[in-house]
Design a protein around this motif. Structure first.
Motif, PDB file in Angstrom:
ATOM      1  N   GLU A  66       0.834  -1.218   0.000  1.00  0.00           N
ATOM      2  CA  GLU A  66       0.000   0.000   0.000  1.00  0.00           C
ATOM      3  C   GLU A  66       0.868   1.268   0.000  1.00  0.00           C
ATOM      4  OE1 GLU A  66      -3.649  -0.418   0.811  1.00  0.00           O
ATOM      5  OE2 GLU A  66      -3.738   1.648   0.058  1.00  0.00           O
ATOM      6  N   GLY A  67       0.618   2.110  -0.984  1.00  0.00           N
ATOM      7  CA  GLY A  67       1.300   3.410  -1.022  1.00  0.00           C
ATOM      8  C   GLY A  67       2.728   3.382  -1.531  1.00  0.00           C
ATOM      9  N   LEU A  68       3.251   2.186  -1.768  1.00  0.00           N
ATOM     10  CA  LEU A  68       4.640   2.074  -2.240  1.00  0.00           C
ATOM     11  C   LEU A  68       4.754   2.611  -3.674  1.00  0.00           C
ATOM     12  CD1 LEU A  68       6.979   0.547  -0.641  1.00  0.00           C
ATOM     13  CD2 LEU A  68       6.656  -1.269  -2.327  1.00  0.00           C
ATOM     14  N   ARG A  69       5.755   3.421  -3.907  1.00  0.00           N
ATOM     15  CA  ARG A  69       5.958   3.922  -5.285  1.00  0.00           C
ATOM     16  C   ARG A  69       6.746   2.860  -6.055  1.00  0.00           C
ATOM     17  NH1 ARG A  69       9.085   9.115  -3.894  1.00  0.00           N
ATOM     18  NH2 ARG A  69       9.847   7.557  -2.436  1.00  0.00           N
ATOM     19  N   VAL A  70       6.042   2.186  -6.933  1.00  0.00           N
ATOM     20  CA  VAL A  70       6.652   1.065  -7.662  1.00  0.00           C
ATOM     21  C   VAL A  70       6.826   1.416  -9.133  1.00  0.00           C
ATOM     22  CG1 VAL A  70       6.401  -1.362  -8.339  1.00  0.00           C
ATOM     23  CG2 VAL A  70       5.598  -0.611  -6.102  1.00  0.00           C
ATOM     24  N   ARG A  71       8.044   1.341  -9.590  1.00  0.00           N
ATOM     25  CA  ARG A  71       8.259   1.547 -11.038  1.00  0.00           C
ATOM     26  C   ARG A  71       7.693   0.351 -11.780  1.00  0.00           C
ATOM     27  NH1 ARG A  71      10.891  -1.802 -15.160  1.00  0.00           N
ATOM     28  NH2 ARG A  71      10.981  -0.475 -16.970  1.00  0.00           N
ATOM     29  N   THR A  72       6.866   0.627 -12.780  1.00  0.00           N
ATOM     30  CA  THR A  72       6.400  -0.452 -13.654  1.00  0.00           C
ATOM     31  C   THR A  72       6.938  -0.189 -15.056  1.00  0.00           C
ATOM     32  OG1 THR A  72       4.406   0.660 -14.452  1.00  0.00           O
ATOM     33  CG2 THR A  72       4.198  -0.579 -12.389  1.00  0.00           C
ATOM     34  N   MET A  73       6.788  -1.158 -15.905  1.00  0.00           N
ATOM     35  CA  MET A  73       7.115  -0.940 -17.306  1.00  0.00           C
ATOM     36  C   MET A  73       6.046  -0.009 -17.894  1.00  0.00           C
ATOM     37  SD  MET A  73       8.674  -4.525 -18.655  1.00  0.00           S
ATOM     38  CE  MET A  73       7.259  -5.589 -18.422  1.00  0.00           C
ATOM     39  N   GLU A  74       6.321   0.487 -19.093  1.00  0.00           N
ATOM     40  CA  GLU A  74       5.365   1.406 -19.726  1.00  0.00           C
ATOM     41  C   GLU A  74       4.242   0.572 -20.355  1.00  0.00           C
ATOM     42  OE1 GLU A  74       8.032   4.818 -21.562  1.00  0.00           O
ATOM     43  OE2 GLU A  74       9.093   2.922 -21.545  1.00  0.00           O
ATOM     44  N   ASN A  75       3.462  -0.035 -19.484  1.00  0.00           N
ATOM     45  CA  ASN A  75       2.481  -1.027 -19.899  1.00  0.00           C
ATOM     46  C   ASN A  75       1.217  -0.823 -19.083  1.00  0.00           C
ATOM     47  OD1 ASN A  75       1.056  -3.688 -19.525  1.00  0.00           O
ATOM     48  ND2 ASN A  75       2.590  -4.334 -20.992  1.00  0.00           N
ATOM     49  N   GLU A  76       0.113  -0.534 -19.758  1.00  0.00           N
ATOM     50  CA  GLU A  76      -1.090  -0.145 -19.014  1.00  0.00           C
ATOM     51  C   GLU A  76      -1.684  -1.291 -18.186  1.00  0.00           C
ATOM     52  OE1 GLU A  76      -4.742  -0.206 -22.097  1.00  0.00           O
ATOM     53  OE2 GLU A  76      -3.279   1.360 -22.508  1.00  0.00           O
ATOM     54  N   VAL A  77      -1.492  -2.544 -18.651  1.00  0.00           N
ATOM     55  CA  VAL A  77      -2.018  -3.678 -17.886  1.00  0.00           C
ATOM     56  C   VAL A  77      -1.253  -3.795 -16.559  1.00  0.00           C
ATOM     57  CG1 VAL A  77      -2.359  -6.177 -17.869  1.00  0.00           C
ATOM     58  CG2 VAL A  77      -2.817  -4.892 -19.950  1.00  0.00           C
ATOM     59  N   HIS A  78       0.057  -3.646 -16.613  1.00  0.00           N
ATOM     60  CA  HIS A  78       0.863  -3.709 -15.385  1.00  0.00           C
ATOM     61  C   HIS A  78       0.526  -2.551 -14.444  1.00  0.00           C
ATOM     62  CE1 HIS A  78       4.361  -6.511 -16.743  1.00  0.00           C
ATOM     63  NE2 HIS A  78       3.181  -6.952 -17.138  1.00  0.00           N
ATOM     64  N   GLN A  79       0.372  -1.366 -15.010  1.00  0.00           N
ATOM     65  CA  GLN A  79       0.065  -0.205 -14.158  1.00  0.00           C
ATOM     66  C   GLN A  79      -1.248  -0.425 -13.424  1.00  0.00           C
ATOM     67  OE1 GLN A  79       0.541   3.639 -16.339  1.00  0.00           O
ATOM     68  NE2 GLN A  79       1.774   2.400 -17.708  1.00  0.00           N
ATOM     69  N   GLU A  80      -2.237  -0.948 -14.152  1.00  0.00           N
ATOM     70  CA  GLU A  80      -3.547  -1.191 -13.556  1.00  0.00           C
ATOM     71  C   GLU A  80      -3.431  -2.226 -12.427  1.00  0.00           C
ATOM     72  OE1 GLU A  80      -6.178   0.636 -14.128  1.00  0.00           O
ATOM     73  OE2 GLU A  80      -7.158  -0.523 -12.551  1.00  0.00           O
ATOM     74  N   ALA A  81      -2.660  -3.285 -12.675  1.00  0.00           N
ATOM     75  CA  ALA A  81      -2.519  -4.336 -11.665  1.00  0.00           C
ATOM     76  C   ALA A  81      -1.932  -3.748 -10.381  1.00  0.00           C
ATOM     77  CB  ALA A  81      -1.637  -5.467 -12.191  1.00  0.00           C
ATOM     78  N   PHE A  82      -0.930  -2.901 -10.501  1.00  0.00           N
ATOM     79  CA  PHE A  82      -0.331  -2.324  -9.285  1.00  0.00           C
ATOM     80  C   PHE A  82      -1.239  -1.308  -8.613  1.00  0.00           C
ATOM     81  CE2 PHE A  82       3.277  -4.623 -10.678  1.00  0.00           C
ATOM     82  CZ  PHE A  82       3.852  -5.014  -9.480  1.00  0.00           C
ATOM     83  N   ARG A  83      -2.017  -0.604  -9.414  1.00  0.00           N
ATOM     84  CA  ARG A  83      -3.007   0.299  -8.824  1.00  0.00           C
ATOM     85  C   ARG A  83      -3.989  -0.512  -7.981  1.00  0.00           C
ATOM     86  NH1 ARG A  83      -2.598   4.044 -12.747  1.00  0.00           N
ATOM     87  NH2 ARG A  83      -3.594   2.755 -14.312  1.00  0.00           N
ATOM     88  N   GLN A  84      -4.425  -1.641  -8.548  1.00  0.00           N
ATOM     89  CA  GLN A  84      -5.384  -2.487  -7.829  1.00  0.00           C
ATOM     90  C   GLN A  84      -4.794  -3.027  -6.527  1.00  0.00           C
ATOM     91  OE1 GLN A  84      -8.433  -2.562  -8.630  1.00  0.00           O
ATOM     92  NE2 GLN A  84      -8.300  -1.673 -10.681  1.00  0.00           N
TER      93      GLN A  84
END
Ligand code: EAX
Length: 339
Positions: free
Chosen positions: A175-193
């Motif tokens: 929760e709240g961790l700033r996580v670098r993801t790849m420039e990939n919307e599916v990955h970004q959504e998963a980490f948001r969730q």
């Protein structure tokens, strides 16, 4: 005399000219036959990475199969740019061959987003079996609709979460961790969730971002964590295995469309050899890498209960299917269950 002169001279000249032209042509052909075409191959990882193992295998195979008609120059560590930039380079012909994760690929070929869904594959055998099937071939062919040539599926590996702050065992810990993801919307959504704060970024910027604390964490396979010495900037690793990260050997149509079928066949064969070598190296690092990371001071959480993570990212599936449909996803799931 004048007439003789004028009739003989042009004849001699013509012969000389013909000889000279054919001489030039012969030299030209000889030069063409001898001058190897340099193929620029790029990837983002270090010289000691599984991608470099794959790049070496590609070089060896292409140079051997083509009997030196092509030489391969390897550009590692993102020296030709990040993965998105290199894919653009393939489209405009400034790069010839790229080994890349599917991270930014969906921005170009949306059909590949399906492969980035979290917890899609259960293990390496299953992922490799699907990518080596007719479904993998179908997705490789899709590259052709987007000014890219898919030469072979290769591998990055199952991705795990690292960070500099705390041990993570559940999504709540992230929760709240700033996580670098790849420039990939599916990955970004998963980490948001999952409750984290996803920050998309190109890989070549990542080490410095972790070092400077711009982000707290990142996620990558053991292979990448080892090859990038992430233990220098990350203390905690959780073996979440939250997504399988396929990689692909892509070629530039600017180079490949101008080649004969035989020549293009050498590129495909070299890409398959590259993928085989890479997968072997991934498997080796899966066996040996965690111990290496622990030796280098990382605290590794190995016994993760993945069920809460799976549950947390479920909405990513709904968002994905509402945008891209269920057909390919269902075919992949069906194939995976029979692998
Ligand atoms: O393809 O960007 C990433 O995290 C990738 O895993 C890396 O560049 C290797």
């Amino acid at each position: 005399m004048t007439k003789q002169h004028s009739t003989t001279t042009p004849t001699i000249t013509r012969h000389a000219l013909v000889a000279a032209i054919s001489g030039i042509a012969t030299v030209g052909i000889a030069l063409q036959a001898n001058a190897a075409t340099e193929v620029n191959l790029g990837h983002t990882l270090s010289d000691s990475s599984h991608y470099s193992v794959g790049a070496d295998a590609f070089k060896e195979a292409l140079e051997r199969l083509s009997d030196g008609e092509f030489t391969v120059t390897e550009h590692t560590s993102g020296s030709l740019g990040g993965e998105r930039e290199m894919i653009e380079g393939l489209q405009i012909g400034t790069v010839d061959v790229v080994i890349t994760s599917t991270g930014p690929l969906g921005n170009f070929v949306p059909e590949t987003y399906v492969l980035d869904l979290p917890f899609l594959f259960e293990n390496y055998d299953q992922a490799r079996c699907v990518l080596d099937s007719e479904l993998g071939d179908e997705l490789l062919e899709k590259m052709g609709d987007h000014d890219l040539i898919g030469l072979a599926w290769t591998e990055n590996g199952f991705r795990h979460l690292t960070n500099s702050q705390r041990e993570i065992a559940t999504p709540a810990d992230a929760e709240g961790l700033r996580v670098r993801t790849m420039e990939n919307e599916v990955h970004q959504e998963a980490f948001r969730q999952m409750g984290a704060r996803p920050t998309p970024m190109a890989f070549p910027e990542l080490f410095t971002a972790l070092q400077q604390g711009t982000v707290d964490g990142q996620e990558n396979p053991i292979t990448v964590i080892v090859a990038t010495n992430f233990w220098e900037v990350q203390d905690y690793l959780s073996l979440t295995g939250h997504v399988y990260s396929p990689a692909i050997v892509l070629g530039s149509p600017i180079l490949l469309d101008g080649l004969s079928d035989e020549e293009r066949g050498w590129f495909r064969e070299a890409a398959v050899a590259s993928a085989e070598a890479t997968r072997e190296e991934v498997s080796r690092l899966e066996r040996e890498g965690v111990a290496l990371l622990e030796e280098n001071g990382m605290t590794v959480k190995t016994d993760i209960d993945v069920a809460p993570f799976q549950e947390a990212v479920q909405p990513a599936y709904e968002i994905f299917t509402s945008e891209y449909g269920t057909e390919m996803l269902e075919r992949i799931q069906e194939k995976a269950s029979s692998c």
